[in-house]
Design a protein around this motif. Structure first.
Motif, short mmCIF file in Angstrom:
data_model
loop_
_atom_site.label_atom_id
_atom_site.label_comp_id
_atom_site.label_asym_id
_atom_site.label_seq_id
_atom_site.Cartn_x
_atom_site.Cartn_y
_atom_site.Cartn_z
N TRP A 197 24.17 14.29 61.95
CA TRP A 197 25.37 14.20 61.10
C TRP A 197 26.63 14.16 61.95
O TRP A 197 27.54 13.35 61.69
CB TRP A 197 25.38 15.38 60.14
N ILE A 198 26.69 14.99 62.98
CA ILE A 198 27.85 14.99 63.86
C ILE A 198 27.96 13.68 64.62
O ILE A 198 29.02 13.07 64.71
CB ILE A 198 27.80 16.20 64.82
N SER A 199 26.86 13.23 65.19
CA SER A 199 26.87 12.02 66.00
C SER A 199 27.20 10.78 65.18
O SER A 199 27.68 9.77 65.71
CB SER A 199 25.54 11.83 66.72
N GLU A 200 26.97 10.86 63.86
CA GLU A 200 27.32 9.73 62.97
C GLU A 200 28.75 9.80 62.49
O GLU A 200 29.18 8.98 61.68
CB GLU A 200 26.36 9.72 61.77
N GLY A 201 29.51 10.78 62.97
CA GLY A 201 30.92 10.89 62.62
C GLY A 201 31.23 11.91 61.56
O GLY A 201 32.31 11.91 60.99
#
Length: 204
Positions: A197-201
């Motif tokens: 979720w973080i890496s997807e923005g």
């Protein structure tokens, strides 16, 4: 001096910075997901990141409200991450609170309205809602700016670890390398989902 209608003395000169100590009492009134003040410590750490990116500075009452709504955005980001990592339905608005002592309730309502007009947000606001509802809409408006700053300064791995560490009452910030390695180096399904979720923005 804080009151029920204004958070800061607006005689402050242009370019004033909203220090975390000014809003610490308000943060402490907001609904907590984890115990022992760990969310407060993370929010203070994250506020320092925003300060380093120039996102805690204001030049007029409208910008001051915008800065304070970024504090609401931080609370919402922490709640969204905790819900996601715990397998719960994501309900970031639940982190903002609706009581008389919350951040939203202490905002300058005229400045909040002007900010909403500046962003053309009224089309996304139900007029039957309270000022807290409008503040939540503004906080959502600030989401990409705030989360982008966190990812830019901390990087995805350190940001993930800092949010994961909220669940520990012994966490201090910034995380040292040992704690970072302990969190990031031990994989699990819930961790993988939260990191993705973080890496997807950090989308909402």
């Amino acid at each position: 001096m804080m009151s029920t209608t204004r958070v800061f003395d607006m005689s402050l000169p242009a370019g004033s910075v909203v220090a975390f100590d000014n809003v610490r009492p308000l943060i402490m009134t907001m609904p907590a997901y984890w115990a022992d003040g760990s969310e407060l410590r993370w929010t203070e750490h994250a506020w320092g990141v925003l300060e380093s990116e120039g996102l805690t500075t204001f030049h007029d009452p409208v910008e001051e409200v915008q800065v304070l709504c970024r504090l609401l955005t931080l609370a919402a980001a922490g709640r969204a991450f905790s819900d996601l990592a715990s397998g719960a339905h994501v309900d970031w608005k639940d982190a903002l609170g609706t009581g008389p002592e919350t951040i939203a309730a202490t905002l300058d309502q005229i400045a909040l309205g002007r900010l909403a007009e500046r962003f053309d947000l009224y089309s996304r606001f139900d007029a039957r809602e309270t000022a807290a509802g409008l503040a939540a809409v503004v906080a959502r408006q600030e989401w990409e700016e705030v989360t982008g700053a966190l990812r830019h300064v901390l990087g995805d791995t350190r940001l993930f670890a800092s949010l994961w560490a909220i669940r520990s009452s012994e966490t201090t910030y910034p995380l040292d390398d040992r704690v970072l390695e302990d969190i990031a180096g031990k994989g699990s399904g819930d961790k993988a989902k939260a990191f993705e979720w973080i890496s997807e923005g950090m989308p909402l």
